[in-house]
Structures are given as C-alpha cells and as structure tokens.
Design a protein around this motif. Structure first.
Motif, mmCIF file in Angstrom:
data_model
loop_
_atom_site.group_PDB
_atom_site.id
_atom_site.type_symbol
_atom_site.label_atom_id
_atom_site.label_comp_id
_atom_site.label_asym_id
_atom_site.label_seq_id
_atom_site.Cartn_x
_atom_site.Cartn_y
_atom_site.Cartn_z
ATOM 1 N N THR A 1 0.846 -1.189 0.000
ATOM 2 C CA THR A 1 0.000 0.000 0.000
ATOM 3 C C THR A 1 0.886 1.244 0.000
ATOM 4 O OG1 THR A 1 -0.141 0.135 2.421
ATOM 5 C CG2 THR A 1 -1.835 -1.167 1.289
ATOM 6 N N ALA A 2 0.317 2.332 -0.498
ATOM 7 C CA ALA A 2 1.013 3.616 -0.473
ATOM 8 C C ALA A 2 0.028 4.704 -0.094
ATOM 9 C CB ALA A 2 1.641 3.926 -1.826
ATOM 10 N N ASP A 3 0.438 5.548 0.842
ATOM 11 C CA ASP A 3 -0.317 6.726 1.250
ATOM 12 C C ASP A 3 0.647 7.903 1.155
ATOM 13 O OD1 ASP A 3 -2.884 5.525 2.160
ATOM 14 O OD2 ASP A 3 -1.554 4.497 3.560
ATOM 15 N N THR A 4 0.545 8.645 0.045
ATOM 16 C CA THR A 4 1.468 9.743 -0.212
ATOM 17 C C THR A 4 0.683 10.968 -0.667
ATOM 18 O OG1 THR A 4 1.806 9.284 -2.561
ATOM 19 C CG2 THR A 4 3.185 8.045 -0.996
ATOM 20 N N VAL A 5 1.389 12.059 -0.898
ATOM 21 C CA VAL A 5 0.751 13.264 -1.410
ATOM 22 C C VAL A 5 0.081 12.991 -2.754
ATOM 23 C CG1 VAL A 5 2.809 14.177 -2.566
ATOM 24 C CG2 VAL A 5 1.086 15.748 -1.692
ATOM 25 N N GLY A 6 0.550 11.959 -3.467
ATOM 26 C CA GLY A 6 -0.016 11.601 -4.764
ATOM 27 C C GLY A 6 -1.262 10.739 -4.691
ATOM 28 N N GLY A 7 -1.663 10.306 -3.476
ATOM 29 C CA GLY A 7 -2.866 9.504 -3.316
ATOM 30 C C GLY A 7 -2.619 8.252 -2.493
ATOM 31 N N SER A 8 -3.682 7.495 -2.295
ATOM 32 C CA SER A 8 -3.630 6.243 -1.539
ATOM 33 C C SER A 8 -4.046 5.096 -2.443
ATOM 34 C CB SER A 8 -4.570 6.301 -0.332
ATOM 35 O OG SER A 8 -4.151 7.313 0.560
ATOM 36 N N VAL A 9 -3.222 4.044 -2.465
ATOM 37 C CA VAL A 9 -3.515 2.880 -3.307
ATOM 38 C C VAL A 9 -3.159 1.606 -2.564
ATOM 39 C CG1 VAL A 9 -3.230 4.067 -5.520
ATOM 40 C CG2 VAL A 9 -1.253 3.016 -4.431
ATOM 41 N N ARG A 10 -3.719 0.495 -3.057
ATOM 42 C CA ARG A 10 -3.442 -0.833 -2.516
ATOM 43 C C ARG A 10 -3.177 -1.770 -3.680
ATOM 44 N NH1 ARG A 10 -4.061 -3.471 2.057
ATOM 45 N NH2 ARG A 10 -5.149 -1.743 3.048
ATOM 46 N N GLY A 11 -2.127 -2.573 -3.558
ATOM 47 C CA GLY A 11 -1.761 -3.538 -4.589
ATOM 48 C C GLY A 11 -0.621 -3.011 -5.442
ATOM 49 N N ASP B 1 11.679 4.441 9.633
ATOM 50 C CA ASP B 1 11.328 5.856 9.602
ATOM 51 C C ASP B 1 12.517 6.594 9.008
ATOM 52 O OD1 ASP B 1 8.793 5.582 10.834
ATOM 53 O OD2 ASP B 1 9.740 5.521 12.801
ATOM 54 N N ALA B 2 12.266 7.508 8.090
ATOM 55 C CA ALA B 2 13.361 8.221 7.437
ATOM 56 C C ALA B 2 12.886 9.600 6.984
ATOM 57 C CB ALA B 2 13.870 7.428 6.235
ATOM 58 N N ASN B 3 13.846 10.468 6.749
ATOM 59 C CA ASN B 3 13.562 11.771 6.157
ATOM 60 C C ASN B 3 13.677 11.658 4.645
ATOM 61 O OD1 ASN B 3 13.191 13.334 8.555
ATOM 62 N ND2 ASN B 3 15.382 13.200 8.894
ATOM 63 N N LEU B 4 12.874 12.434 3.949
ATOM 64 C CA LEU B 4 12.885 12.439 2.496
ATOM 65 C C LEU B 4 12.901 13.874 2.010
ATOM 66 C CD1 LEU B 4 12.455 11.237 -0.375
ATOM 67 C CD2 LEU B 4 10.001 11.287 0.101
ATOM 68 N N LEU B 5 13.849 14.162 1.149
ATOM 69 C CA LEU B 5 13.876 15.414 0.406
ATOM 70 C C LEU B 5 13.754 15.014 -1.057
ATOM 71 C CD1 LEU B 5 14.375 18.512 0.331
ATOM 72 C CD2 LEU B 5 16.802 17.962 0.051
ATOM 73 N N LEU C 1 10.074 19.105 -1.960
ATOM 74 C CA LEU C 1 9.278 18.676 -0.810
ATOM 75 C C LEU C 1 10.188 18.100 0.263
ATOM 76 C CD1 LEU C 1 6.442 16.698 -2.634
ATOM 77 C CD2 LEU C 1 6.236 18.933 -1.567
ATOM 78 N N GLY C 2 9.910 18.438 1.511
ATOM 79 C CA GLY C 2 10.528 17.780 2.655
ATOM 80 C C GLY C 2 9.457 16.906 3.290
ATOM 81 N N GLU C 3 9.720 15.614 3.378
ATOM 82 C CA GLU C 3 8.709 14.681 3.882
ATOM 83 C C GLU C 3 9.311 13.746 4.921
ATOM 84 O OE1 GLU C 3 6.280 12.712 0.896
ATOM 85 O OE2 GLU C 3 6.904 14.165 -0.591
ATOM 86 N N ARG C 4 8.446 13.079 5.646
ATOM 87 C CA ARG C 4 8.846 12.027 6.551
ATOM 88 C C ARG C 4 8.246 10.727 6.042
ATOM 89 N NH1 ARG C 4 8.956 14.555 11.334
ATOM 90 N NH2 ARG C 4 10.885 15.421 10.570
ATOM 91 N N TYR C 5 9.113 9.743 5.809
ATOM 92 C CA TYR C 5 8.694 8.414 5.373
ATOM 93 C C TYR C 5 8.440 7.533 6.585
ATOM 94 C CZ TYR C 5 9.576 7.733 0.297
ATOM 95 O OH TYR C 5 9.523 7.727 -1.069
ATOM 96 N N ARG C 6 7.383 6.756 6.518
ATOM 97 C CA ARG C 6 7.125 5.656 7.451
ATOM 98 C C ARG C 6 6.936 4.443 6.550
ATOM 99 N NH1 ARG C 6 7.401 3.843 12.764
ATOM 100 N NH2 ARG C 6 5.734 2.372 13.121
ATOM 101 N N LEU C 7 7.909 3.561 6.539
ATOM 102 C CA LEU C 7 7.904 2.395 5.663
ATOM 103 C C LEU C 7 7.757 1.137 6.491
ATOM 104 C CD1 LEU C 7 11.025 3.466 3.568
ATOM 105 C CD2 LEU C 7 8.628 3.889 3.003
ATOM 106 N N ALA D 1 4.253 5.213 3.556
ATOM 107 C CA ALA D 1 3.464 6.376 3.972
ATOM 108 C C ALA D 1 4.407 7.566 4.016
ATOM 109 C CB ALA D 1 2.812 6.143 5.332
ATOM 110 N N ALA D 2 3.996 8.654 3.404
ATOM 111 C CA ALA D 2 4.820 9.856 3.381
ATOM 112 C C ALA D 2 3.984 11.032 3.854
ATOM 113 C CB ALA D 2 5.357 10.111 1.977
#
Length: 131
Positions: free
Chosen positions: A37-47, A84-88, A100-106, A121-122
């Motif tokens: 799954t992905a939950d990011t600024v670009g949307g949420s999807v599964r699969g 958990d990580a930082n993302l630029l 974008l400065g984001e925080r990743y939760r993987l 998740a971002a």
C-alpha cells in the motif's frame, strides 16, 4: 533479526529512491510485495500494480526527480520491519522546480526473494512550491 538485516533494509530504501528516480515502474516487484500500500501526497492505493501506476502518474517521464532518503531508523521484529526516514525530493521539469521535505514511514516484510516494502506512507512537512 539476522545480523545483516539493517544493511539489507537500507539497501531496500535506496532501491526505492532509485526506482522512482530512474522510473523503473515495471520493476516494482523488486521493491514491493504484491499487496503493498502507499499513502502519499499523490494519493492512496493498494496492490503492487496500482502502486506502480500511481508512481508512474506522479513521476512523469519529462520530469526529473531526485529522492534523498536519509537518517533511516530501523526496527526489525522477525520477518517484519519498520523504517522511519527523512525524504527530500526535487521535481525538475523543463519549466519549473518543486521541492518537498517529507517524513517516510515504511514497513517491510521478509519474502523468499528478500526484503520488500509492504507499506509506504509519506507525510509532507514542508514544501517549496513551483518556481
């Protein structure tokens, strides 16, 4: 936890960034589980197929990107891990730039093919809008 799990998980996070930057969307199975799954600024999807399609849509071929993923904090519990990580991330099209400065939760799972991400998740912390 196997002794080399942290190194393998850092490698997986690095492959995530390269997968996005090099637009290797057809190689999603080298990075993700089938049910990821992905939950990011670009949307949420599964699969995995929906995840790859979202990444392709949000990282068009004519927009260069560079993902800097830093300071991973890794916790392994058997065959599961959280990172958990930082993302630029920089998006550079021919006409503008966006940062974008984001925080990743993987979340990752150990599979027969090695570690794969099962959740991304971002959270956007800050943004420099298009210039």
């Amino acid at each position: 936890m196997a002794q080399n799990d942290p190194a393998l998980l850092i490698d997986l996070v690095t492959r995530l960034g390269r997968w996005l930057d090099e637009k290797r969307f057809d190689e999603a199975r080298t990075v993700f589980t089938e049910d990821a799954t992905a939950d990011t600024v670009g949307g949420s999807v599964r699969g995995i197929d929906a995840l790859a399609a979202q990444a392709r849509r949000n990282h068009p071929a004519d927009v260069a990107t560079q993902h800097f993923i830093t300071n991973p904090l890794i916790e392994v519990d058997g065959d599961r891990a959280t990172i958990d990580a930082n993302l630029l991330v920089v998006f550079a099209s021919p006409t503008d730039r966006r940062v974008l400065g984001e925080r990743y939760r993987l979340e990752a799972a150990r599979t027969p093919d090695g570690w794969r991400l099962c959740r991304v998740a971002a959270q956007v912390i800050w943004e420099v809008p298009s210039v």
